[in-house]
Every structure is written in C-alpha cells, then in structure tokens.
Design a protein around this motif. Structure first.
Motif, mmCIF file in Angstrom:
data_model
loop_
_atom_site.group_PDB
_atom_site.id
_atom_site.type_symbol
_atom_site.label_atom_id
_atom_site.label_comp_id
_atom_site.label_asym_id
_atom_site.label_seq_id
_atom_site.Cartn_x
_atom_site.Cartn_y
_atom_site.Cartn_z
ATOM 1 N N ASN A 79 -7.860 3.065 -2.040
ATOM 2 C CA ASN A 79 -7.787 4.186 -1.087
ATOM 3 C C ASN A 79 -8.020 5.549 -1.747
ATOM 4 O O ASN A 79 -7.948 6.581 -1.080
ATOM 5 C CB ASN A 79 -6.480 4.143 -0.285
ATOM 6 N N THR A 137 -4.867 -4.335 7.847
ATOM 7 C CA THR A 137 -4.373 -5.248 6.816
ATOM 8 C C THR A 137 -2.883 -5.475 7.041
ATOM 9 O O THR A 137 -2.048 -4.788 6.477
ATOM 10 C CB THR A 137 -4.630 -4.655 5.406
ATOM 11 N N TYR A 175 -5.524 3.242 11.556
ATOM 12 C CA TYR A 175 -6.469 2.171 11.877
ATOM 13 C C TYR A 175 -6.310 0.949 10.973
ATOM 14 O O TYR A 175 -7.143 0.052 10.987
ATOM 15 C CB TYR A 175 -7.919 2.681 11.780
ATOM 16 N N CYS A 176 -5.241 0.903 10.188
ATOM 17 C CA CYS A 176 -5.098 -0.187 9.213
ATOM 18 C C CYS A 176 -5.069 -1.551 9.909
ATOM 19 O O CYS A 176 -4.319 -1.768 10.845
ATOM 20 C CB CYS A 176 -3.826 -0.016 8.390
ATOM 21 N N ASP A 232 -12.169 4.809 -0.811
ATOM 22 C CA ASP A 232 -12.010 5.388 0.523
ATOM 23 C C ASP A 232 -11.840 6.899 0.434
ATOM 24 O O ASP A 232 -11.213 7.420 -0.499
ATOM 25 C CB ASP A 232 -10.729 4.869 1.205
ATOM 26 N N LYS A 245 -10.001 9.344 2.974
ATOM 27 C CA LYS A 245 -9.176 9.315 4.187
ATOM 28 C C LYS A 245 -9.317 10.650 4.919
ATOM 29 O O LYS A 245 -8.704 11.652 4.526
ATOM 30 C CB LYS A 245 -7.712 9.058 3.825
ATOM 31 N N CYS A 297 0.856 -1.193 0.000
ATOM 32 C CA CYS A 297 0.000 0.000 0.000
ATOM 33 C C CYS A 297 0.888 1.237 0.000
ATOM 34 O O CYS A 297 2.009 1.197 0.518
ATOM 35 C CB CYS A 297 -0.905 -0.007 1.233
ATOM 36 N N LEU A 344 -0.121 3.993 1.463
ATOM 37 C CA LEU A 344 -0.450 4.757 2.673
ATOM 38 C C LEU A 344 -0.138 3.913 3.903
ATOM 39 O O LEU A 344 0.164 2.721 3.801
ATOM 40 C CB LEU A 344 -1.942 5.138 2.680
ATOM 41 N N SER A 345 -0.259 4.535 5.063
ATOM 42 C CA SER A 345 -0.153 3.752 6.306
ATOM 43 C C SER A 345 -1.066 4.391 7.350
ATOM 44 O O SER A 345 -0.626 5.129 8.221
ATOM 45 C CB SER A 345 1.308 3.639 6.716
ATOM 46 N N CYS A 346 -2.340 4.048 7.223
ATOM 47 C CA CYS A 346 -3.374 4.650 8.079
ATOM 48 C C CYS A 346 -3.250 4.103 9.508
ATOM 49 O O CYS A 346 -2.912 2.933 9.694
ATOM 50 C CB CYS A 346 -4.757 4.300 7.540
ATOM 51 N N GLY A 406 -6.652 -4.687 -1.286
ATOM 52 C CA GLY A 406 -5.261 -4.647 -0.841
ATOM 53 C C GLY A 406 -5.161 -4.525 0.665
ATOM 54 O O GLY A 406 -6.092 -4.900 1.385
ATOM 55 N N GLY A 407 -4.031 -3.786 0.994
ATOM 56 C CA GLY A 407 -3.117 -3.034 0.145
ATOM 57 C C GLY A 407 -3.820 -2.093 -0.824
ATOM 58 O O GLY A 407 -4.966 -1.758 -0.654
HETATM 59 S S1 SF4 Z 1 -6.239 1.122 5.643
HETATM 60 FE FE1 SF4 Z 1 -6.124 0.678 3.443
HETATM 61 S S2 SF4 Z 1 -5.181 2.514 2.589
HETATM 62 FE FE2 SF4 Z 1 -4.778 2.602 4.770
HETATM 63 S S3 SF4 Z 1 -2.777 1.613 4.993
HETATM 64 FE FE3 SF4 Z 1 -4.313 0.008 5.284
HETATM 65 S S4 SF4 Z 1 -4.544 -0.902 3.256
HETATM 66 FE FE4 SF4 Z 1 -3.532 1.068 2.955
#
Ligand code: SF4
Length: 224
Positions: free
Chosen positions: A101, A40, A37-38, A121, A123, A31, A33-35, A72-73
């Motif tokens: 995203n 994954t 609340y991720c 998404d 963000k 990915c 990004l690195s949110c 994903g990702g």
């Molecule tokens: S929540 Fe989605 S967009 Fe944000 S880091 Fe995780 S996989 Fe990437």
C-alpha cells in the motif's frame, strides 16, 4: 520469528503491469490501513517461520513462475520476517514482487535490496477514505524508485481530480518514468466510471505522466 499468513497459492497476476504472469502468492494476514473499497476480507491465518514458508514456496518448484508475489494485507508489516525469507528464496534464484500500500517506507528501506519489482498503491483520499497519505507515499516512492516500480490507484465515482493532480506531482518529482495504472473500482458501474477514467488518462498524458487503464481482472474472471 513468525508471521501470520492467510494463504500460499499459485495463480496468475490479476492486475497491474504484470497482468497474466504466473506467480506464487504469499498473502499476509494484516494491514495497517482500512480502505473503504477493500475486498481482502481475511479471517484466518497460519503462523509460519521463514524456513517453513520457504519450504511451502518450494512445493511449487516443478513449474515455471515469473516471481513470488508478496501481498496482503500489507507484507511490510513483517519486514524482519521477510528479510529472512528473502535471503532463502534469493539463494534459489526466485524473483521477488512486492504488492504494497506504499506507506511503510522505513520497512521498505530495510528490504529494498532484496526486492525486484514493486507494485505500489497510491491511496487517493477521495477514493480510499484513508485521509492524506501523500507524505508517506512520497517517501516510499523515493526508496522504491531504486528498483522497478509502478503505481496503482483505484478510481471511484467519488474520486477527485485534485487527488490525481497530487499523485502526478509526486510521480513527476520522485520517479518520472514510472507508470500509473488507473483501476476502476470493481464494485461500481463501469460505464459511468469509463468517462472519468478517460478524462484522467487524458489529463495525465498532457502532464507527461504515463498511465494506463487496467481493471482488476481477477475479480472479473473470478480467479484468486
Ligand atoms: S485495500 Fe489494501 S491497503 Fe487498503 S485495507 Fe485492503 S489490504 Fe489494506
């Protein structure tokens, strides 16, 4: 040309407007990004050529599926790979559902003709910790609006009303018919979040933006 793919599996869609639909899922590994609340957390992948992925998807042809969900990702990190893969799957009549995203607008432009449904998404900076991505979301939504698109935003206790207002302004300007799905952060107290979700929904209604509150059900019932 190869892509890193974490898993290919079948399940039901666990969020958004197509909740409960049977899909074949292709989860890409990385990915951009690195949110905060991720959820994954991917630690392994297999490299696929487009033809190899197509053959794996075809293993599920015995049953009826709503679509193939590219998730994903961030799938659009592999736009060239996807282009080739979607040529193969289109020829067999598959419907393509992109979970994204909503930032890689240049890559979306390359693929938009081959996508049927986009789950995009938004963000919110106060939710995701990713800073201001509104300019990217605006450009992305302009392209996505050429197809069926709905939006999703994670709502946390920390989410600012200003972020909802910014999101609504973009939707009204770029894609006024699109639905915004408000998703309570699964890791926070749902009772506390309920008040915020209801007030956000009321605010959106007053602004004429269609919203619905749909939790991420796959986390509640423990399915992939
Ligand atoms: S929540 Fe989605 S967009 Fe944000 S880091 Fe995780 S996989 Fe990437």
């Amino acid at each position: 040309m190869k892509a890193r793919i974490a898993e290919v599996f079948n399940s039901v869609q666990g969020e958004g407007l197509y909740l409960g639909e049977k899909q074949v899922f292709v989860r890409f590994f990385e990915c951009n990004l690195s949110c905060t609340y991720c959820d994954t957390k991917l630690d392994r992948f297999t490299e696929y050529e487009p033809q190899e992925l197509f053959e794996e998807i075809r293993l599920y042809q015995e049953e009826q599926y709503h679509s193939i969900s590219f998730t994903g990702g961030e799938p659009l990190l592999y736009a060239d790979f996807l282009k080739e893969t979607l040529d193969l799957t289109s020829a067999c009549g598959y419907k393509h559902y992109l979970e994204t995203n909503g930032t890689l607008f240049f890559e979306l432009e390359q693929l938009i003709d081959k996508i049927d449904i986009i789950a995009m998404d938004l963000k919110f900076p106060s939710s995701s910790g990713m800073g201001n991505l509104w300019h990217m979301h605006r450009k992305f939504l302009k392209i996505a609006a050429r197809k069926e698109v709905f939006l999703k935003a994670i709502i946390c206790q920390a989410t600012y009303e200003e972020d909802l207002k910014e999101a609504m302004a973009i939707i009204k300007e770029v894609s006024p018919g699109s639905v915004l799905v408000l998703q309570p952060n699964s890791y926070e107290n749902q009772e506390v979040l309920k008040k915020k979700l209801f007030s956000f929904k009321d605010m959106a209604n007053r602004q004429g933006v269609r919203t619905c509150v749909i939790p991420q059900i796959h986390k509640v019932v423990g399915i992939r």
